[in-house]
Scaffold this motif. Structure first.
Motif, PDB file in Angstrom:
ATOM      1  N   GLU A 120       0.981  14.789 -40.470  1.00 40.64           N
ATOM      2  CA  GLU A 120       1.541  14.101 -39.303  1.00 40.64           C
ATOM      3  C   GLU A 120       2.884  13.465 -39.679  1.00 40.64           C
ATOM      4  OE1 GLU A 120      -1.555  13.783 -40.326  1.00 40.64           O
ATOM      5  OE2 GLU A 120      -2.739  14.558 -38.632  1.00 40.64           O
ATOM      6  N   THR A 240      -3.435  21.254 -28.370  1.00 36.93           N
ATOM      7  CA  THR A 240      -4.472  21.662 -29.312  1.00 36.93           C
ATOM      8  C   THR A 240      -3.844  22.034 -30.644  1.00 36.93           C
ATOM      9  OG1 THR A 240      -4.471  24.057 -29.050  1.00 36.93           O
ATOM     10  CG2 THR A 240      -5.522  22.782 -27.297  1.00 36.93           C
ATOM     11  N   SER A 241      -4.684  22.252 -31.632  1.00 37.40           N
ATOM     12  CA  SER A 241      -4.190  22.659 -32.950  1.00 37.40           C
ATOM     13  C   SER A 241      -3.939  24.161 -32.998  1.00 37.40           C
ATOM     14  CB  SER A 241      -5.200  22.263 -34.021  1.00 37.40           C
ATOM     15  OG  SER A 241      -6.430  22.898 -33.743  1.00 37.40           O
ATOM     16  N   ARG A 242      -4.103  24.842 -31.865  1.00 38.94           N
ATOM     17  CA  ARG A 242      -3.945  26.298 -31.814  1.00 38.94           C
ATOM     18  C   ARG A 242      -2.877  26.763 -30.831  1.00 38.94           C
ATOM     19  NH1 ARG A 242      -8.785  29.431 -34.125  1.00 38.94           N
ATOM     20  NH2 ARG A 242      -8.824  28.160 -35.991  1.00 38.94           N
ATOM     21  N   GLN A 443      -1.934  30.777 -39.752  1.00 38.06           N
ATOM     22  CA  GLN A 443      -2.984  29.756 -39.869  1.00 38.06           C
ATOM     23  C   GLN A 443      -4.215  30.322 -40.583  1.00 38.06           C
ATOM     24  OE1 GLN A 443      -3.438  28.204 -35.678  1.00 38.06           O
ATOM     25  NE2 GLN A 443      -4.118  26.383 -36.786  1.00 38.06           N
ATOM     26  N   GLU A 449      -4.841  23.744 -40.865  1.00 34.67           N
ATOM     27  CA  GLU A 449      -5.607  23.239 -39.739  1.00 34.67           C
ATOM     28  C   GLU A 449      -4.813  23.287 -38.434  1.00 34.67           C
ATOM     29  OE1 GLU A 449      -9.139  20.843 -38.584  1.00 34.67           O
ATOM     30  OE2 GLU A 449      -8.614  21.636 -40.541  1.00 34.67           O
ATOM     31  N   ASN A 450      -3.549  22.908 -38.512  1.00 31.69           N
ATOM     32  CA  ASN A 450      -2.761  22.714 -37.295  1.00 31.69           C
ATOM     33  C   ASN A 450      -1.615  23.715 -37.205  1.00 31.69           C
ATOM     34  OD1 ASN A 450      -0.992  21.627 -35.214  1.00 31.69           O
ATOM     35  ND2 ASN A 450      -2.224  19.755 -35.407  1.00 31.69           N
ATOM     36  N   ARG A 452       1.073  23.540 -35.759  1.00 29.28           N
ATOM     37  CA  ARG A 452       2.403  22.939 -35.884  1.00 29.28           C
ATOM     38  C   ARG A 452       2.921  22.984 -37.317  1.00 29.28           C
ATOM     39  NH1 ARG A 452      -0.635  20.038 -32.352  1.00 29.28           N
ATOM     40  NH2 ARG A 452       0.316  19.193 -30.460  1.00 29.28           N
ATOM     41  N   ASP A 453       2.004  23.215 -38.243  1.00 29.70           N
ATOM     42  CA  ASP A 453       2.387  23.198 -39.650  1.00 29.70           C
ATOM     43  C   ASP A 453       2.588  24.583 -40.244  1.00 29.70           C
ATOM     44  OD1 ASP A 453       2.228  20.428 -39.483  1.00 29.70           O
ATOM     45  OD2 ASP A 453       0.110  20.411 -40.052  1.00 29.70           O
TER      46      ASP A 453
END
Ligand code: ATP
Ligand code: MN
Length: 466
Positions: A120, A240-242, A443, A449-450, A452-453
């Motif tokens: 984060e 969402t993380s997706r 991913q 997990e996310n 965005r990363d």
């Protein structure tokens, strides 16, 4: 400094022999000073996960001149001798003879001082996070996957197709769309309460594409086999993380290809990508296995080694129905499979990748080819254990009449798709394709997990700054 050619850290670390003179450039990850009169810098240039250790003698003028500037985050050029390391950590290290600091990084202010930061926090500094171990690894894996996607298709004679980003078609509502306009939003030209799009840049309402599939079909019906690999946009207001608002999608489209061939290709493709990552990103995957997702490598090996299970939607519903699992969402023929269902099938029941095919007509888009009897369409989804759905695809409806009727049934106006219908009017052919969300793939392969990363600069609701 002399005119030595710069070597990348990866090359230096894997060198089998000592070298009297090397030049390397990179960023200082850490610094350690010994009482014995030496300083040890760990240098990283992004070429691999590992840093190379460089050693400075405190009596050397190049150390005395630069001592203050040699902090975490600073950028340096180092010349010296490449020697076998006495320490246990690495094979090779560099004894420094010349050193130059390109850019300093204030000890008090440089944000990446600690060894570990939360993802984060790192998202807030998207311009610096590529200098962390995790992002280095993610981006190298991402790069390799992009390369192997091209290799997979190019080796098979597919044409790489650039489909438009600005479009008037909506791929039957695959997702919410971003509008593209040059009209003055404060004062758009209006007529009886409606915006006059004839005055907009393109003379009609336009959007950012949600999929290149429909355009892909046009070219598949001329080049036999094509693939797209480009940016796609969805104004998904779901945090969402997706889901990203801007992501990359891979969409092969093949003429003379029916559902079975489509599934064969998808399976071969997934196995190829995972095998290639295991082979060429071993060091980075080792890191993910240890730090991000235990058992990742074993999971990937299983995907590479097994034959995927294929099960019809109808049989899948039977299996789920008989399972006695306490699912949150009820299972009955005609429902969408939720991720809990997909996970049960691949993780518990079959314990391997599964392709579910022949879905109910009602829950799938108009362009999917209808099966005899009219209740199901030739759709397929590839599900991976622990990871979930990675690919969705179908055989496309190639019959002009049937396609037109299905559009009307789904409340679409055939006149808006005249070019798409023309493909079925002139030299139609059986054809199929599928879509793979590139960030979802990254991913899955990294275990991050996310979503965005796994993209350099994520675009999500309320976030497009950098
Ligand atoms: P989901 O149910 O996960 O939202 P979808 O059914 O909307 O996916 P498709 O329209 O089939 O997905 O799009 C093809 C692929 O694109 C998906 O399998 C997924 O990998 C990827 N994808 C879809 N939406 C997004 C998004 N917002 N961000 C990143 N990838 C996405
Ligand atoms: Mn969606």
């Amino acid at each position: 400094m002399t005119h030595t050619k710069r070597s990348k850290v990866k090359k230096l670390l894997s060198s089998s022999e000592e070298k009297s003179h090397v030049l390397l450039k990179g960023w200082v990850r850490t610094r350690r000073d010994s009482k014995g009169g030496f300083s040890f810098l760990e240098i990283n240039d992004g070429s691999c996960m590992k840093n190379i250790q460089v050693i400075l003698n405190h009596s050397d003028p190049c150390f005395l001149e630069n001592d203050d500037k040699l902090t975490t985050g600073s950028c340096v050029a180092v010349e010296g001798r490449l020697v076998r390391s006495q320490g246990s950590g690495q094979a090779m290290e560099v004894q420094v003879e010349h050193l130059r600091v390109y850019g300093t990084a204030d000890r008090e202010k440089y944000p990446l001082q600690k060894k570990r930061h939360s993802f984060e926090f790192l998202r807030e500094i998207a311009h610096l996070r590529p200098r962390t171990n995790t992002f280095g690894a993610v981006m190298r894996v991402r790069n390799r996957l992009a390369y192997s996607i091209h290799r997979f298709f190019q080796d098979r004679g597919f044409i790489y197709l650039h489909t438009p980003i600005i479009t008037t078609s909506d791929c039957e509502g695959a997702g919410e769309m971003f509008q593209v306009t040059t009209l003055d939003l404060a004062q758009p030209p209006m007529n009886q309460g409606k915006v006059i799009y004839e005055e907009d840049f393109f003379g009609e309402k336009t959007h950012l594409t949600v999929s290149g599939q429909l355009e892909g079909e046009v070219y598949a019906l001329a080049f036999s086999e094509i693939y797209t690999f480009g940016p796609t946009f969805r104004a998904e207001n779901s945090n969402t993380s997706r889901h990203l608002a801007e992501f990359w999608m891979v969409e092969p489209e093949m003429a003379f290809c029916e559902l079975d061939d489509n599934m064969d290709l998808a399976e071969e493709f997934v196995r190829f990508l995972f095998r290639d990552a295991l082979e060429h990103c071993a060091e980075d995957l080792e890191f993910f296995d240890q730090r991000i997702y235990k058992g990742l490598i074993e999971n990937h090996r299983q995907i590479v080694d097994c034959t995927f299970e294929r099960v019809t939607y109808t049989d899948a519903i039977h299996i789920l129905d008989k399972s006695n699992e306490p699912f949150v969402y009820n299972v009955e023929w005609g429902c969408n499979l939720q991720s809990e269902h997909e996970r049960y099938l691949s993780e518990q029941y079959f314990r391997k990748p599964v392709i579910v095919y022949n879905y109910p007509e009602e829950i799938k888009p108009f362009y999917m080819k209808i099966n005899e009897g009219g209740e199901t369409v030739r759709a397929m989804d590839v599900l991976l254990p622990h990871l979930g759905e990675i690919i969705g695809g179908s055989q496309r409806e190639d019959d002009y009449e049937i396609l037109g009727n299905r559009m009307k049934k789904k409340d679409l106006k055939p006149e808006n798709y005249s070019w798409y219908l023309d493909l079925r009017r002139y030299g139609s052919a059986p054809h199929s394709g599928f879509g793979l969300g590139f960030e979802r793939l990254v991913q899955f392969v990294t275990g991050m997990e996310n979503i965005r990363d796994v993209i350099p600069f994520p675009r999500t609701p309320k976030h497009a700054k950098f």
